[in-house]
Design a protein around this motif. Sequence first.
Motif, PDB file in Angstrom:
ATOM      1  N   UNK A   1     -12.931  -9.837   6.029  1.00 12.29           N
ATOM      2  CA  UNK A   1     -13.455 -11.118   6.523  1.00 12.29           C
ATOM      3  C   UNK A   1     -14.166 -11.902   5.430  1.00 12.29           C
ATOM      4  N   UNK A   2     -15.035 -11.220   4.669  1.00  8.05           N
ATOM      5  CA  UNK A   2     -15.872 -11.920   3.702  1.00  8.05           C
ATOM      6  C   UNK A   2     -15.111 -12.426   2.479  1.00  8.05           C
ATOM      7  N   UNK A   3     -13.834 -12.088   2.378  1.00  6.96           N
ATOM      8  CA  UNK A   3     -13.011 -12.665   1.311  1.00  6.96           C
ATOM      9  C   UNK A   3     -12.801 -14.151   1.547  1.00  6.96           C
ATOM     10  N   UNK A   4     -12.920 -14.586   2.792  1.00  9.78           N
ATOM     11  CA  UNK A   4     -12.731 -15.992   3.097  1.00  9.78           C
ATOM     12  C   UNK A   4     -11.262 -16.374   3.106  1.00  9.78           C
ATOM     13  N   UNK A   5     -10.899 -17.335   2.267  1.00 12.31           N
ATOM     14  CA  UNK A   5      -9.532 -17.847   2.228  1.00 12.31           C
ATOM     15  C   UNK A   5      -8.665 -16.984   1.320  1.00 12.31           C
ATOM     16  N   UNK A   6      -7.906 -16.092   1.918  1.00 13.25           N
ATOM     17  CA  UNK A   6      -7.032 -15.206   1.139  1.00 13.25           C
ATOM     18  C   UNK A   6      -5.906 -15.983   0.464  1.00 13.25           C
ATOM     19  N   UNK A   7      -5.513 -17.111   1.029  1.00 14.51           N
ATOM     20  CA  UNK A   7      -4.495 -17.930   0.378  1.00 14.51           C
ATOM     21  C   UNK A   7      -4.966 -18.355  -1.011  1.00 14.51           C
ATOM     22  N   UNK A   8      -6.204 -18.777  -1.098  1.00 19.00           N
ATOM     23  CA  UNK A   8      -6.777 -19.205  -2.372  1.00 19.00           C
ATOM     24  C   UNK A   8      -6.910 -18.025  -3.329  1.00 19.00           C
ATOM     25  N   UNK A   9      -7.376 -16.903  -2.822  1.00 23.98           N
ATOM     26  CA  UNK A   9      -7.551 -15.715  -3.669  1.00 23.98           C
ATOM     27  C   UNK A   9      -6.229 -15.221  -4.243  1.00 23.98           C
ATOM     28  N   UNK A  10      -5.191 -15.290  -3.441  1.00 22.78           N
ATOM     29  CA  UNK A  10      -3.908 -14.708  -3.818  1.00 22.78           C
ATOM     30  C   UNK A  10      -2.923 -15.731  -4.378  1.00 22.78           C
ATOM     31  N   UNK A  11      -3.288 -17.007  -4.303  1.00 19.67           N
ATOM     32  CA  UNK A  11      -2.354 -18.030  -4.732  1.00 19.67           C
ATOM     33  C   UNK A  11      -1.109 -18.021  -3.876  1.00 19.67           C
ATOM     34  N   UNK A  12      -1.299 -17.860  -2.568  1.00 18.36           N
ATOM     35  CA  UNK A  12      -0.174 -17.696  -1.640  1.00 18.36           C
ATOM     36  C   UNK A  12      -0.306 -18.681  -0.483  1.00 18.36           C
ATOM     37  N   UNK A  13       0.658 -18.618   0.440  1.00 16.25           N
ATOM     38  CA  UNK A  13       0.642 -19.439   1.640  1.00 16.25           C
ATOM     39  C   UNK A  13       0.845 -18.565   2.872  1.00 16.25           C
ATOM     40  N   UNK A  14       0.408 -19.068   3.991  1.00 18.80           N
ATOM     41  CA  UNK A  14       0.605 -18.391   5.287  1.00 18.80           C
ATOM     42  C   UNK A  14      -0.072 -17.017   5.335  1.00 18.80           C
TER      43      UNK A  14
END
Length: 226
Positions: free
Chosen positions: A60-73
Amino acid sequence: MRYYALSALFFMMSTLSPRADAQSVTYRSFDHYNDRVAEFDKMRPVDSTDVVMLGNSLTEFAGDWNKLLGAKHVRNRGIAGDDATGIYHRLSQILPGRPKAIFLMVGVNDISHDLSAAEVFAQCKKVIDKIRTDSPHTKLYVQSLLPINEGFGRWKTLEGKTERVAEVTRLIRRYCEAEKISYINLFRYFNRHGTNELRPELTVDGLHLSPLGYKIWAFHLKKYFK
């Protein structure tokens, strides 16, 4: 950032209005769990284009995993304080949509409940098996637990359990290897050399991760998103 103590569980019953694509989630748990489940229920349903990050506060505390991983969806389905039973109950919000992939991390909060390594593994196995049975076309990645660092003195319910975290990790790894389930060994990137202790620079309180900790986690996941 607000942290939810593993030992502070305020129990209540919550039943959400069912949707056509998912069963209602009813689980005797703490307020934050029910609030997050209600949030998820209002969001766009998980579908076959999605990758689900499934776990507890670390997720949860990672927040936006899209931003962290450079991914979508990529959908963050972490709930602080959640355990294997809680995750099992809310799979009904995820599996009907047959997501493309699930990255599961589960177990450390079960250890805080004073369960043996074998008992924790049994609870984690139920989650793994249900995902494989109910959504067999979903690619499941089981992530190892991350080590803890008792030197911070923050989490009383995890005192003396550094080695149990490592033991549960071994049991999950062996099961995944035997069942040919994709397993991601993150533990080795987070422990202090020669020990099963979390590197202090990777944590803010002995359990939750620092920004550097999240960067390392994301770095080792990015190859699965290419």
